[in-house]
Design an enzyme around this catalytic site. Structure first.
Site, PDB file in Angstrom:
ATOM      1  CG  LEU A  80      44.731  55.272   5.121  1.00  0.00           C
ATOM      2  CD1 LEU A  80      46.189  55.258   4.666  1.00  0.00           C
ATOM      3  CD2 LEU A  80      43.872  55.966   4.072  1.00  0.00           C
ATOM      4  CB  THR A 134      55.937  50.884  12.527  1.00  0.00           C
ATOM      5  OG1 THR A 134      54.915  51.359  11.637  1.00  0.00           O
ATOM      6  CG2 THR A 134      57.302  51.317  12.015  1.00  0.00           C
ATOM      7  CB  ALA A 164      57.494  53.338  16.291  1.00  0.00           C
ATOM      8  CG  HIS A 196      57.736  47.420  19.818  1.00  0.00           C
ATOM      9  ND1 HIS A 196      56.927  46.344  20.077  1.00  0.00           N
ATOM     10  CD2 HIS A 196      56.886  48.460  19.539  1.00  0.00           C
ATOM     11  CE1 HIS A 196      55.654  46.699  19.965  1.00  0.00           C
ATOM     12  NE2 HIS A 196      55.610  47.982  19.636  1.00  0.00           N
ATOM     13  NE  ARG A 249      51.348  44.780  18.943  1.00  0.00           N
ATOM     14  CZ  ARG A 249      51.498  46.060  19.262  1.00  0.00           C
ATOM     15  NH1 ARG A 249      52.226  46.841  18.481  1.00  0.00           N
ATOM     16  NH2 ARG A 249      50.931  46.566  20.341  1.00  0.00           N
ATOM     17  CD  GLU A 260      58.181  43.379  19.861  1.00  0.00           C
ATOM     18  OE1 GLU A 260      57.875  44.043  20.881  1.00  0.00           O
ATOM     19  OE2 GLU A 260      57.853  43.722  18.712  1.00  0.00           O
TER      20      GLU A 260
END
Length: 305
Positions: A151, A228, A280, A278, A230, A259
């Site tokens: 968080l 979102t 976002a 990837h 790793r 990736e």
């Protein structure tokens, strides 16, 4: 002092040239997003600062760049591309990361992936494009429970969005805190009770492989998993097996351990999966925030000498 943006694509290169002030240090914008590590010594020769978006900087390569004293990494995941502690100890290079620039953008992607998974949108889209009419039975998320692992800034934004959608929000964080609308709990409770589990941890040596096969097995049957953060935070093979077996209902991913995701990768063959590239953080607003933060790092480095 001079800086070099070593792997600028046209979009971020344009933003850099737009935001750099006349009084700022010179910044060489190398518009080659596909630069290889072996090409870095020639590009960075004579520059004290490297601005890096997605290119690996092995310590052995850094040793070939005597002018280099700082790396400004465009994001928080520098450890996926370099070893910051090793660079400092062996090369005297300090690595600076950028937090917070894309919190809203990434949270919105996690939120979007959650809803796309709940409604089976990717599955129906693939079917229609193939000439099939494959309707799914969706899930209503209002009044359901979402569990946030981590968080920080992004997780907090995700909590805000989920609260607005009428969801119960659980969270586990390595440092418990008070956040309105969020119930902090232990990890086992979060995994067992959450209809959606969304990953928001930073990747480091302690969190690598955090969502192990054992922890995946503790998730609520039929739950949706969203990542979102790793890819290396999870056991991807165990996630795929759990989705294919029906132990969990859907995996929705924007990040992967490797990736770009190689052609034919096992995750691309999971039917109940929604996969993004990837992306976002890729919004105009986040890009402006990111480049301005990188320039501010350069200004501070120049002031401190």
């Amino acid at each position: 002092m001079r800086a070099c943006f070593v792997d600028a694509g046209n979009a971020l290169g344009d933003v850099m040239e737009k935001l750099r002030r006349p009084a700022d240090m010179p910044v060489t914008v190398n518009r080659n997003p596909d630069i290889t590590p072996d090409e870095l010594p020639a590009v960075l020769a004579g520059h004290e600062i490297a601005i890096i978006d997605h290119t690996h900087l092995p310590t052995a390569i850094a040793k070939q760049i005597p002018s280099l004293k700082h790396v400004v990494f465009l994001g928080t995941g520098a450890r996926s591309y370099m070893n910051p502690e090793e660079l400092e100890a062996e090369c005297g290079i300090q690595v600076h990361i950028i937090k917070g620039y894309g919190d809203t953008a990434v949270a919105e992607m996690a939120f979007a992936l959650m809803w796309a998974a709940a409604k089976g949108i990717a599955f129906m889209d693939r079917g229609i494009r193939a000439g099939k009419w494959l309707r799914t039975d969706g899930v209503e998320l209002t009044r359901k429970t979402v569990g946030l692992i981590g968080l920080g800034g992004i997780g907090t934004e995700m909590a805000r969005l989920c609260n607005g959608a009428g969801m119960r929000v659980l969270a586990w964080n390595r440092t418990p805190r008070e956040t309105p609308g969020v119930e902090f709990t232990d990890l086992d409770t979060l995994l067992a009770e959450s209809h959606v589990v969304s990953m928001h941890l930073l990747l480091n040596d302690e969190t690598r492989g955090f969502l192990s096969a054992e922890r995946i097995a503790r998730m609520r049957k039929g739950a949706i998993f969203v990542n979102t953060a790793r890819g290396a935070l999870t056991d991807e093979a165990a996630l795929a097996r759990a989705a294919e077996s029906g132990a969990i209902g859907h995996i929705a991913l924007d990040v992967y351990a490797e990736e770009p995701l190689p052609a034919g990768h096992f995750l691309s063959k999971v039917e109940n999966a929604t996969l993004a590239a990837h992306s976002a953080f890729r919004t105009p607003e986040a890009s402006d925030n990111l480049v301005e933060a990188a320039l501010e790092h350069c200004r501070r480095i120049a002031r401190e000498g």
